[in-house]
Design a protein around this motif. Structure first.
Motif, PDB file in Angstrom:
ATOM      1  N   LEU A  15      -5.712   6.762   6.432  1.00 23.16           N
ATOM      2  CA  LEU A  15      -6.428   7.210   5.225  1.00 23.16           C
ATOM      3  C   LEU A  15      -7.530   6.208   4.881  1.00 23.16           C
ATOM      4  O   LEU A  15      -7.284   5.013   4.773  1.00 23.16           O
TER       5      LEU A  15
ATOM      6  N   LEU B  84      -6.663   2.301  -5.970  1.00 24.83           N
ATOM      7  CA  LEU B  84      -6.931   3.271  -4.909  1.00 24.83           C
ATOM      8  C   LEU B  84      -7.415   2.565  -3.644  1.00 24.83           C
ATOM      9  O   LEU B  84      -7.028   2.928  -2.536  1.00 24.83           O
TER      10      LEU B  84
ATOM     11  N   ARG C 260       0.485   4.313  -2.559  1.00 22.55           N
ATOM     12  CA  ARG C 260       0.186   5.684  -2.142  1.00 22.55           C
ATOM     13  C   ARG C 260       1.175   6.677  -2.745  1.00 22.55           C
ATOM     14  O   ARG C 260       0.793   7.742  -3.218  1.00 22.55           O
TER      15      ARG C 260
ATOM     16  N   ALA D 103      -4.769   1.097  -1.622  1.00 23.42           N
ATOM     17  CA  ALA D 103      -3.872   2.074  -1.005  1.00 23.42           C
ATOM     18  C   ALA D 103      -4.426   2.646   0.302  1.00 23.42           C
ATOM     19  O   ALA D 103      -3.706   3.303   1.043  1.00 23.42           O
ATOM     20  N   VAL D 104      -5.712   2.403   0.589  1.00 19.43           N
ATOM     21  CA  VAL D 104      -6.289   3.007   1.801  1.00 19.43           C
ATOM     22  C   VAL D 104      -6.377   1.978   2.931  1.00 19.43           C
ATOM     23  O   VAL D 104      -6.256   0.773   2.711  1.00 19.43           O
TER      24      VAL D 104
ATOM     25  N   LEU E 258      -0.783  10.053  -2.817  1.00 20.69           N
ATOM     26  CA  LEU E 258      -1.636  10.129  -1.630  1.00 20.69           C
ATOM     27  C   LEU E 258      -0.778  10.258  -0.379  1.00 20.69           C
ATOM     28  O   LEU E 258       0.341   9.751  -0.333  1.00 20.69           O
TER      29      LEU E 258
ATOM     30  N   ALA F  57       0.823  -1.220   0.000  1.00 20.29           N
ATOM     31  CA  ALA F  57       0.000   0.000   0.000  1.00 20.29           C
ATOM     32  C   ALA F  57       0.860   1.274   0.000  1.00 20.29           C
ATOM     33  O   ALA F  57       0.527   2.251  -0.666  1.00 20.29           O
ATOM     34  N   ALA F  58       1.977   1.240   0.739  1.00 17.29           N
ATOM     35  CA  ALA F  58       2.810   2.448   0.843  1.00 17.29           C
ATOM     36  C   ALA F  58       3.335   2.857  -0.534  1.00 17.29           C
ATOM     37  O   ALA F  58       3.359   4.046  -0.893  1.00 17.29           O
TER      38      ALA F  58
ATOM     39  N   SER G  90       0.746   9.828   3.494  1.00 14.21           N
ATOM     40  CA  SER G  90       0.897   8.710   4.432  1.00 14.21           C
ATOM     41  C   SER G  90       0.032   9.021   5.663  1.00 14.21           C
ATOM     42  O   SER G  90      -0.572  10.089   5.735  1.00 14.21           O
TER      43      SER G  90
END
Ligand code: UDP
Length: 368
Positions: free
Chosen positions: A189, A259, A179, A262-263, A184, A175-176, A186
């Motif tokens: 989120l 997306l 992002r 990534a959250v 996006l 995910a990091a 850190s």
């Protein structure tokens, strides 16, 4: 494309050689053409997409002549087919009588929930009666949608539940990394992934954010059906709560799966019952914890809360509490999100939906 159009795109993948009769061109027409369907564009269809469900009869009057012409076109197109499959409410309302007149069976894929929150009494009654009179089968994506159809006066023996199905291609990166690539921030989120519309309840999540210090949210989607005033109100609400830098409006996107990966959590805050909610299944497939309102099909998909957190609609405090718990103890949820992903893979795949519909349409064609 709207959720129902995305479903149609996936339903027809094995239908090469069929004819799609569309009210207008655009991304849906392109997707269907890519699937090998022959596209017939209605000569009188353009005005129709601007006709809203809540339009007054007086304002609809000027287009009546065009609708009659369109019905004639539909009748001619239907005559060349074995079965007519109507993928929207408008398509059904327009195709019902022409299909009947030319003696072709009609399958209505009803993507809406025919209840009082979404439709007036007269609209529900007209749709249910017309379905009873003209539809060989009514396909709905959930038990909640089936029940609403029956409550509206529709015949129970005509309804078949075929849950929506979809496949998701996941990004293997952590995910990091996603992002960073997506630009996006850190830190904590969450995301809301839906077209912007009052009943989708994005405003409730913004109110919830005000209760969780430091939490940010991506709001993905746009006003697809003319709800621009609501979209503007969301921005005003974020500003009024001092959250301009914590609510990130990303607009309409075609990279929802990435997306979602990534959250930290996906919120599905609909304030009225959901007929289905592809977004929920996408979040499950993406392996992200879900918080959803207990309205319509959400509870079916999340198995009564076993696969995600259910909260009552219109309760920012409950969303805030659920998100706080998820963010505080993400590892506690690892088993649940894994189970949710497995369930989504087995229950909500595109192939299963395609098979179910193909079988149903073959039966209708054979007049079983
Ligand atoms: N969606 C999208 N881009 C966006 C917002 C939403 O592709 O910016 C997709 C989302 O991933 C989902 C669909 O739109 O596949 C919405 O379907 P759903 O059943 O959740 O809601 P509907 O809009 O049909 O009520």
């Amino acid at each position: 494309m709207s959720g129902a159009e995305l479903v149609l795109r996936d339903v027809v993948r094995p239908w090469a050689g069929s004819t799609a009769f569309l009210f207008e061109g655009g991304p849906l027409a392109d997707a269907l053409r890519n699937a090998g369907l022959t596209i017939r564009l209605a000569r009188r269809g353009a005005d129709l997409t601007r006709l809203r469900r809540d339009v007054s009869p007086l304002r609809a009057l000027p287009v009546l002549g065009r609708l009659a012409g369109l019905a004639l076109e539909l009748g001619r197109a239907a005559r060349a087919c074995d079965v007519v499959y109507a993928n929207s409410q408008k398509a059904f309302l327009l195709a019902a009588l022409p299909a009947r007149l030319v003696g072709r069976p009609l399958v209505w894929h009803l993507h809406d929930i025919l209840d009082g929150a979404h439709f007036g009494r007269a609209q529900r009654a007209v749709q249910a009666r017309l379905a009873n009179a003209c539809a060989a089968r009514v396909v709905v994506p959930s038990r909640a949608a089936a029940e609403a159809f029956v409550q509206a006066g529709g015949r129970r023996d005509r309804v078949t539940v075929v849950p929506n199905g979809l496949d998701l291609i996941l990004d293997p990166r952590p995910a990091a990394d996603l992002r960073a690539e997506l630009g996006l921030p850190s830190g904590p989120l969450v995301g809301v992934f839906s077209r912007l519309a009052p009943w989708k309840g994005q405003d409730v999540v913004i109110e919830a954010l005000a209760l969780v210090p430091g939490l940010r949210c991506v709001v993905v989607g746009s006003a697809l059906f003319g709800e621009d005033a609501y979209a503007a109100r969301l921005r005003e609400l974020a500003a009024a709560r001092g959250l301009t830098d914590r609510v990130l409006f990303l607009g309409q996107r075609d990279d929802v799966p990435r997306l979602m990966q990534a959250v930290d959590a996906v919120v599905h805050p609909s304030v009225d019952p959901e007929p289905f909610g592809r977004t929920l299944v996408e979040a499950m497939l993406a392996g992200v914890p879900v918080v959803a309102t207990d309205a319509g099909a959400s509870a079916e998909i999340l198995e009564g809360g076993a696969l995600g957190t259910l909260v009552p609609p219109r309760r920012p405090d409950r969303i805030a509490a659920a998100l706080t718990a998820i963010l505080a103890h993400p590892d506690d949820l690892a088993a649940r999100t894994r189970r949710a992903r497995e369930r989504a893979l087995t229950r909500y795949g595109a192939a299963r939906m395609q098979d179910d519909l193909a079988t149903l349409i073959r039966q209708v064609a054979a007049r079983v």
